[in-house]
Design a protein around this motif. Structure first.
Motif, PDB file in Angstrom:
ATOM      1  N   THR A 183      28.656 -27.232 -62.777  1.00  0.00           N
ATOM      2  CA  THR A 183      28.082 -27.007 -64.110  1.00  0.00           C
ATOM      3  C   THR A 183      27.279 -28.194 -64.608  1.00  0.00           C
ATOM      4  N   GLY A 184      27.476 -29.355 -64.029  1.00  0.00           N
ATOM      5  CA  GLY A 184      26.718 -30.523 -64.435  1.00  0.00           C
ATOM      6  C   GLY A 184      27.170 -31.052 -65.788  1.00  0.00           C
ATOM      7  N   THR A 185      26.351 -31.935 -66.341  1.00  0.00           N
ATOM      8  CA  THR A 185      26.695 -32.586 -67.607  1.00  0.00           C
ATOM      9  C   THR A 185      26.025 -31.954 -68.805  1.00  0.00           C
ATOM     10  N   GLY A 186      25.209 -30.946 -68.577  1.00  0.00           N
ATOM     11  CA  GLY A 186      24.515 -30.288 -69.685  1.00  0.00           C
ATOM     12  C   GLY A 186      25.422 -29.305 -70.406  1.00  0.00           C
ATOM     13  N   PHE A 187      24.843 -28.586 -71.360  1.00  0.00           N
ATOM     14  CA  PHE A 187      25.604 -27.652 -72.176  1.00  0.00           C
ATOM     15  C   PHE A 187      26.063 -26.471 -71.330  1.00  0.00           C
ATOM     16  N   PHE A 188      27.348 -26.192 -71.364  1.00  0.00           N
ATOM     17  CA  PHE A 188      27.902 -25.041 -70.657  1.00  0.00           C
ATOM     18  C   PHE A 188      29.189 -24.628 -71.345  1.00  0.00           C
ATOM     19  N   ARG A 189      29.357 -23.319 -71.606  1.00  0.00           N
ATOM     20  CA  ARG A 189      30.549 -22.805 -72.270  1.00  0.00           C
ATOM     21  C   ARG A 189      31.257 -21.813 -71.356  1.00  0.00           C
ATOM     22  N   GLN A 190      32.472 -22.175 -70.947  1.00  0.00           N
ATOM     23  CA  GLN A 190      33.245 -21.257 -70.120  1.00  0.00           C
ATOM     24  C   GLN A 190      33.574 -19.973 -70.862  1.00  0.00           C
ATOM     25  N   ASP A 191      33.804 -20.078 -72.191  1.00  0.00           N
ATOM     26  CA  ASP A 191      34.219 -18.894 -72.936  1.00  0.00           C
ATOM     27  C   ASP A 191      33.080 -17.922 -73.192  1.00  0.00           C
ATOM     28  N   SER A 192      31.883 -18.208 -72.668  1.00  0.00           N
ATOM     29  CA  SER A 192      30.784 -17.238 -72.727  1.00  0.00           C
ATOM     30  C   SER A 192      30.802 -16.296 -71.532  1.00  0.00           C
ATOM     31  N   ARG A 193      31.857 -16.358 -70.737  1.00  0.00           N
ATOM     32  CA  ARG A 193      31.905 -15.508 -69.550  1.00  0.00           C
ATOM     33  C   ARG A 193      31.750 -14.018 -69.856  1.00  0.00           C
ATOM     34  N   PRO A 194      32.387 -13.452 -70.910  1.00  0.00           N
ATOM     35  CA  PRO A 194      32.188 -12.016 -71.146  1.00  0.00           C
ATOM     36  C   PRO A 194      30.709 -11.630 -71.252  1.00  0.00           C
ATOM     37  N   ALA A 195      29.888 -12.478 -71.853  1.00  0.00           N
ATOM     38  CA  ALA A 195      28.459 -12.184 -71.947  1.00  0.00           C
ATOM     39  C   ALA A 195      27.810 -12.236 -70.571  1.00  0.00           C
ATOM     40  N   ARG A 196      28.241 -13.190 -69.740  1.00  0.00           N
ATOM     41  CA  ARG A 196      27.690 -13.249 -68.377  1.00  0.00           C
ATOM     42  C   ARG A 196      28.165 -12.066 -67.556  1.00  0.00           C
ATOM     43  N   ASP A 197      29.415 -11.654 -67.754  1.00  0.00           N
ATOM     44  CA  ASP A 197      29.905 -10.449 -67.073  1.00  0.00           C
ATOM     45  C   ASP A 197      29.029  -9.241 -67.408  1.00  0.00           C
ATOM     46  N   LEU A 198      28.690  -9.104 -68.684  1.00  0.00           N
ATOM     47  CA  LEU A 198      27.855  -7.986 -69.106  1.00  0.00           C
ATOM     48  C   LEU A 198      26.512  -8.020 -68.400  1.00  0.00           C
ATOM     49  N   SER A 199      25.905  -9.209 -68.305  1.00  0.00           N
ATOM     50  CA  SER A 199      24.594  -9.303 -67.657  1.00  0.00           C
ATOM     51  C   SER A 199      24.685  -8.926 -66.183  1.00  0.00           C
ATOM     52  N   VAL A 200      25.763  -9.312 -65.511  1.00  0.00           N
ATOM     53  CA  VAL A 200      25.940  -8.966 -64.104  1.00  0.00           C
ATOM     54  C   VAL A 200      26.088  -7.457 -63.941  1.00  0.00           C
ATOM     55  N   LEU A 201      26.882  -6.836 -64.807  1.00  0.00           N
ATOM     56  CA  LEU A 201      27.085  -5.389 -64.708  1.00  0.00           C
ATOM     57  C   LEU A 201      25.811  -4.624 -65.046  1.00  0.00           C
ATOM     58  N   LEU A 202      25.041  -5.108 -66.016  1.00  0.00           N
ATOM     59  CA  LEU A 202      23.763  -4.467 -66.320  1.00  0.00           C
ATOM     60  C   LEU A 202      22.797  -4.589 -65.144  1.00  0.00           C
ATOM     61  N   ALA A 203      22.793  -5.750 -64.505  1.00  0.00           N
ATOM     62  CA  ALA A 203      21.941  -5.930 -63.323  1.00  0.00           C
ATOM     63  C   ALA A 203      22.387  -4.991 -62.207  1.00  0.00           C
ATOM     64  N   THR A 204      23.702  -4.872 -62.009  1.00  0.00           N
ATOM     65  CA  THR A 204      24.225  -3.980 -60.978  1.00  0.00           C
ATOM     66  C   THR A 204      23.852  -2.532 -61.264  1.00  0.00           C
ATOM     67  N   HIS A 205      23.957  -2.134 -62.521  1.00  0.00           N
ATOM     68  CA  HIS A 205      23.587  -0.772 -62.903  1.00  0.00           C
ATOM     69  C   HIS A 205      22.103  -0.533 -62.653  1.00  0.00           C
ATOM     70  N   GLN A 206      21.281  -1.521 -62.947  1.00  0.00           N
ATOM     71  CA  GLN A 206      19.843  -1.364 -62.722  1.00  0.00           C
ATOM     72  C   GLN A 206      19.545  -1.200 -61.237  1.00  0.00           C
ATOM     73  N   VAL A 207      20.236  -1.972 -60.400  1.00  0.00           N
ATOM     74  CA  VAL A 207      20.059  -1.847 -58.950  1.00  0.00           C
ATOM     75  C   VAL A 207      20.427  -0.448 -58.481  1.00  0.00           C
ATOM     76  N   SER A 208      21.503   0.114 -59.030  1.00  0.00           N
ATOM     77  CA  SER A 208      21.973   1.427 -58.594  1.00  0.00           C
ATOM     78  C   SER A 208      20.968   2.530 -58.894  1.00  0.00           C
ATOM     79  N   GLU A 209      20.101   2.305 -59.871  1.00  0.00           N
ATOM     80  CA  GLU A 209      19.115   3.321 -60.241  1.00  0.00           C
ATOM     81  C   GLU A 209      17.717   3.004 -59.721  1.00  0.00           C
ATOM     82  N   ALA A 210      17.558   1.855 -59.062  1.00  0.00           N
ATOM     83  CA  ALA A 210      16.221   1.410 -58.661  1.00  0.00           C
ATOM     84  C   ALA A 210      15.755   2.124 -57.399  1.00  0.00           C
ATOM     85  N   ASN A 211      14.481   2.467 -57.376  1.00  0.00           N
ATOM     86  CA  ASN A 211      13.859   3.033 -56.176  1.00  0.00           C
ATOM     87  C   ASN A 211      12.632   2.219 -55.782  1.00  0.00           C
ATOM     88  N   ARG A 212      12.602   0.973 -56.222  1.00  0.00           N
ATOM     89  CA  ARG A 212      11.481   0.077 -55.935  1.00  0.00           C
ATOM     90  C   ARG A 212      11.989  -1.358 -56.022  1.00  0.00           C
TER      91      ARG A 212
END
Length: 402
Positions: free
Chosen positions: A29-58
């Protein structure tokens, strides 16, 4: 790749940095700004990306505009892409050149993935977005995790978002949209912001209104997918539509609240007329108006249900806190607009404690009103019932208490 874009080479880091594990990734994570408790938001972004992949045809193109240590991009690549993946072009950008070495080091595992092209840059966000527009480089997913208010970047981000693409937006500007810095709200949102018990929700609705106006200026439509906050950061995921939906403009309106009696009223700008009286019988009550703000839905429950199904198949991508968040958001689409604090209702009725929220919801639904618990703030009720009915239901015994 267009001239002007550059890849950042991995250089030697001055000192070893402890590793952090999240989902399927391990990184520094380095010495810059990073919040572990923001994980739920990162989880959401991963699942949205996964959902987009599942519907992609390009082939797809994703942009992590303010990447920091690169955790979102790394998780997208390692968690969102199946074995039979479409071609993906992943862009990871952070304006701080001192983070370039760490970013390149953390993203190194993505070079081993076939059909994934990685571009890392250290440009100012506005410069990258404007250059992308000039080069006609469009993205299917943009994550804009801003410090402060992100509104200066909204039109540039939407201009390079493909139709049907997703913008995941974060804002740490809490004072202006919650009514604690009203001049700043006028400057940043072009809106009046008043203190309100449902302040987090009003901040989200003001941000959605700003997004909608920028999308409409481009001739596009906007669909909220998920909106939430823990009081410090306000997060939204929206989908850009090629055209404005029928009657979409009616989702912009004003919310009024009487600070004296607590009554509330909402109007669409398209049908704006005079405000009726509040519950103050002596005529001394005054409406405090917030807006223009978004008075439409905040969540897309069917899509959130799909994300939970994806997570069932890939449990590593969703933490327990992230699951609780998605399950809570799924139960509340964000309508009706008016929210009431049960603690405030109890105070107005001089009750010993707030009424049981679940029982109050059931009583209101049984009486023919729309009602549910707010997914944005705990201890709050969302309903279209008039305040008089709401107060009456608070003092009447619920069926479970008889």
């Amino acid at each position: 790749m267009e001239a002007g874009w550059r890849a950042v080479a991995c250089t030697h880091l001055e000192a070893p940095i402890p590793h952090y594990r999240e989902g399927a990734v391990r990184l520094q994570t380095g010495t810059g700004f990073f919040r572990q408790d923001s994980r739920p938001a990162r989880d959401l972004s991963v699942l949205l990306a996964t959902h987009q992949v599942s519907e992609a045809n390009r082939p797809l193109r994703w942009l992590d505009l303010m990447a920091g240590c690169g955790i979102r991009g790394l998780r997208w690549g390692l968690e969102a892409l199946p074995e039979t993946r479409p071609e993906l072009e992943l862009w990871s950008n952070d304006a701080d050149p001192d983070r370039s070495a760490l970013l390149a080091l953390n993203l190194e595992p993505l070079h081993e993935l076939r059909d994934l092209s990685l571009t890392t840059t250290s440009w100012a966000a506005e410069r990258l977005l404007r250059q992308a527009y000039l080069d006609q480089t469009f993205f299917d997913l943009i994550d804009l995790d801003a410090f402060g208010c992100p509104n200066a970047l909204l039109q540039s981000a939407l201009a390079v978002l493909r139709f049907g693409g997703l913008l995941i937006l974060a804002s740490t500007d809490g004072r202006s949209p919650t009514g604690h810095d009203r001049p700043a709200a006028v400057r940043r949102f072009g809106a009046a912001a008043r203190a309100h018990p449902a302040s987090w929700e009003l901040a989200l609705r003001l941000q959605l209104a700003a997004l909608a106006r920028e999308a409409w200026q481009l001739g596009r439509g906007l669909e909220p997918v998920a909106c939430f906050s823990e009081g410090r950061t306000f997060r939204l995921a929206v989908r850009l539509r090629q055209r404005v939906a029928a009657d979409e403009e009616s989702q912009l309106g004003l919310l009024a609240r009487c600070q004296r009696c607590g009554d509330q009223a909402v109007q669409s700008l398209l049908k704006l007329s005079g405000w009726g009286g509040c519950l103050c019988t002596d005529g001394l009550g005054r409406w405090a108006v917030t807006g223009p703000l978004w008075i439409g839905p905040l969540q897309k429950p069917d899509l959130l249900a799909d994300l939970l199904q994806i997570a069932d198949a890939r449990p590593v991508s969703l933490s327990s806190a992230g699951r609780r968040l998605l399950e809570r958001l799924q139960t509340d689409c964000g309508l009706p607009v008016c929210c009431w604090s049960t603690a405030e209702l109890a105070s107005r009725l001089s009750l010993d404690g707030p009424p049981r929220l679940e029982a109050l919801v059931q009583s209101l639904v049984k009486a023919g009103h729309r009602a549910c618990s707010s997914a944005v703030m705990t201890g709050q009720l969302r309903t279209d019932a008039p305040l008089t009915v709401l107060l009456q239901q608070c003092v009447e015994p619920s069926p479970g208490d008889l």
